[in-house]
Design a protein around this motif. Structure first.
Motif, PDB file in Angstrom:
ATOM      1  N   ILE A  32     -39.095  27.370-124.629  1.00  0.00           N
ATOM      2  CA  ILE A  32     -39.354  28.802-124.457  1.00  0.00           C
ATOM      3  C   ILE A  32     -39.129  29.212-123.005  1.00  0.00           C
ATOM      4  N   ALA A  33     -39.567  28.375-122.071  1.00  0.00           N
ATOM      5  CA  ALA A  33     -39.401  28.689-120.652  1.00  0.00           C
ATOM      6  C   ALA A  33     -37.926  28.781-120.271  1.00  0.00           C
ATOM      7  N   ARG A  34     -37.110  27.875-120.783  1.00  0.00           N
ATOM      8  CA  ARG A  34     -35.683  27.904-120.464  1.00  0.00           C
ATOM      9  C   ARG A  34     -35.009  29.137-121.048  1.00  0.00           C
ATOM     10  N   MET A  35     -35.377  29.520-122.274  1.00  0.00           N
ATOM     11  CA  MET A  35     -34.822  30.739-122.867  1.00  0.00           C
ATOM     12  C   MET A  35     -35.246  31.967-122.087  1.00  0.00           C
ATOM     13  N   THR A  36     -36.515  32.006-121.656  1.00  0.00           N
ATOM     14  CA  THR A  36     -37.013  33.138-120.879  1.00  0.00           C
ATOM     15  C   THR A  36     -36.317  33.207-119.525  1.00  0.00           C
ATOM     16  N   ARG A  37     -36.124  32.067-118.913  1.00  0.00           N
ATOM     17  CA  ARG A  37     -35.451  32.030-117.615  1.00  0.00           C
ATOM     18  C   ARG A  37     -34.014  32.541-117.724  1.00  0.00           C
ATOM     19  N   ALA A  38     -33.284  32.095-118.775  1.00  0.00           N
ATOM     20  CA  ALA A  38     -31.908  32.539-118.968  1.00  0.00           C
ATOM     21  C   ALA A  38     -31.844  34.043-119.234  1.00  0.00           C
ATOM     22  N   SER A  39     -32.767  34.533-120.050  1.00  0.00           N
ATOM     23  CA  SER A  39     -32.785  35.966-120.357  1.00  0.00           C
ATOM     24  C   SER A  39     -33.163  36.789-119.132  1.00  0.00           C
ATOM     25  N   LEU A  61     -39.029  24.576-111.370  1.00  0.00           N
ATOM     26  CA  LEU A  61     -39.552  24.960-112.684  1.00  0.00           C
ATOM     27  C   LEU A  61     -38.571  24.614-113.795  1.00  0.00           C
ATOM     28  N   SER A  62     -37.273  24.757-113.537  1.00  0.00           N
ATOM     29  CA  SER A  62     -36.267  24.402-114.549  1.00  0.00           C
ATOM     30  C   SER A  62     -36.275  22.910-114.819  1.00  0.00           C
ATOM     31  N   THR A  63     -36.475  22.097-113.788  1.00  0.00           N
ATOM     32  CA  THR A  63     -36.546  20.649-113.969  1.00  0.00           C
ATOM     33  C   THR A  63     -37.746  20.257-114.813  1.00  0.00           C
TER      34      THR A  63
END
Length: 350
Positions: free
Chosen positions: A232-239, A168-170
């Motif tokens: 948005i997905a990367r920010m949500t994943r990091a949080s 998902l990150s990729t």
């Protein structure tokens, strides 16, 4: 909270005045005014004729005075020639008696946004129509982008380091790294070309302005949504990753709380604080950043009219577009700050 909002509103008003004055100053530079005079008059006009045209239409006044008239805080200019009166607040040459009946102030505060020299229509009518078209596009982009991005980010953050997280990150990185004009061209080539054999959608969204359907509206929506979805997905994943390693989450696990309840009842709200701010910042980007997509798919919305106003030196229309853009940016920042305070009680207490 009320005092906080009042302080932010005062800062917003001051910022809006500064930004609009900068735009007004740049659009009223001598080179732009000369181009406007020759566009509206004759491209072979002499310098004296240009000066005469600018003086006749009120452009020769000091910039600060013109800005005040445009805002509506200074009286509009008038000019009398051979018993005929023209002016900012007067429609065409009229008699002195009729001119006396005209309003004294006619700026954006009074709702008079001016007249477009390109579209030959009231600026307020043009901006309202194009803004509604882009608003429709923004709505469906957010409907597709926000839930998908949050779901991807939460799933990746819940399983940090797993195959799901890496996959998902990729995907998120690839969507963010691909500009809209690249993905848009790829989608048009694949899904609208008869040569490929997948002619599922239309390559133009012009018909969607009057009758939006899945066939003529999905590609521009998908093109914009994919680009913002990854961020948005990367920010949500990091949080989410940070929250899942917090001490209170470990305590809940030791107490035997189910993984579902840990995520939904404890981790999700705290994990959404950072993505909420990012989501709100997407509104200004969607309003002005859709220029490429609207041009690519021939969708004549707010971004398209911005290009037309800038390319044709339509000063009144360009100023109106700038005002709307500034207001949207400042309002979304205010809503973001209020929402951040609501989601994070520690800020409210401090």
């Amino acid at each position: 909270m009320g005092l906080f909002i009042l302080r932010r509103l005062s800062v917003m008003i001051f910022t809006a005045l500064c930004l609009t004055f900068i735009v007004f100053f740049l659009t009223n530079l001598d080179a732009n005014l000369e181009k406007l005079a020759k566009t509206q008059g004759n491209m072979r006009m002499s310098d004296a004729e240009v000066t005469s045209w600018l003086d006749k239409n009120g452009y020769s006044q000091p910039t600060a005075l013109k800005y005040g008239q445009w805002l509506g805080v200074f009286p509009g200019w008038t000019r009398t020639v051979e018993n005929e009166v023209t002016g900012r607040c007067i429609s065409g040459p009229v008699s002195p008696e009729d001119a006396a009946m005209a309003p004294t102030f006619c700026g954006i505060i009074q709702g008079d946004w001016g007249y477009s020299t390109v579209f030959r229509d009231e600026v307020s009518t043009i901006v309202g129509k194009r803004l509604s078209l882009t608003g429709r596009l923004m709505f469906w982009v957010l409907v597709l982008m926000v839930p998908s991005a949050l779901l991807i980010g939460v799933l990746a953050g819940m399983r940090e380091g797993t195959l799901t997280d890496r996959s998902l990150s990729t995907v998120s990185i690839l969507t963010t790294a691909t500009p809209e004009y690249v993905s848009g061209v790829i989608f048009i080539a694949i899904f609208t070309s008869s040569a490929v054999g997948l002619k599922w959608f239309k390559g133009t969204a012009t018909s969607a302005m009057d009758n939006p359907t899945f066939e003529n509206f999905f590609l521009p929506v998908l093109t914009i949504a994919l680009y913002g979805m990854g961020y948005i997905a990367r920010m949500t994943r990091a949080s989410m990753t940070e929250v899942m390693t917090a001490q209170y989450i470990r305590t809940a696990r030791l107490k035997g709380v189910s993984f579902y309840n840990i995520v939904v009842k404890h981790a999700l709200r705290n994990a959404l604080i950072a993505p909420f701010t990012v989501i709100m910042l997407q509104f200004p980007w969607l309003l002005n950043g859709v220029v490429i997509v609207e041009t690519l798919f021939n969708y004549k919305g707010f971004g398209w009219v911005l290009v037309q106003a800038a390319g044709n030196n339509d000063i009144e229309l360009l100023l109106a577009v700038s005002v709307v853009s500034v207001v949207v940016v400042l309002l979304t920042q205010l809503i973001s700050d209020i929402g951040y305070v609501y989601l994070n009680p520690r800020i409210r207490i401090s």
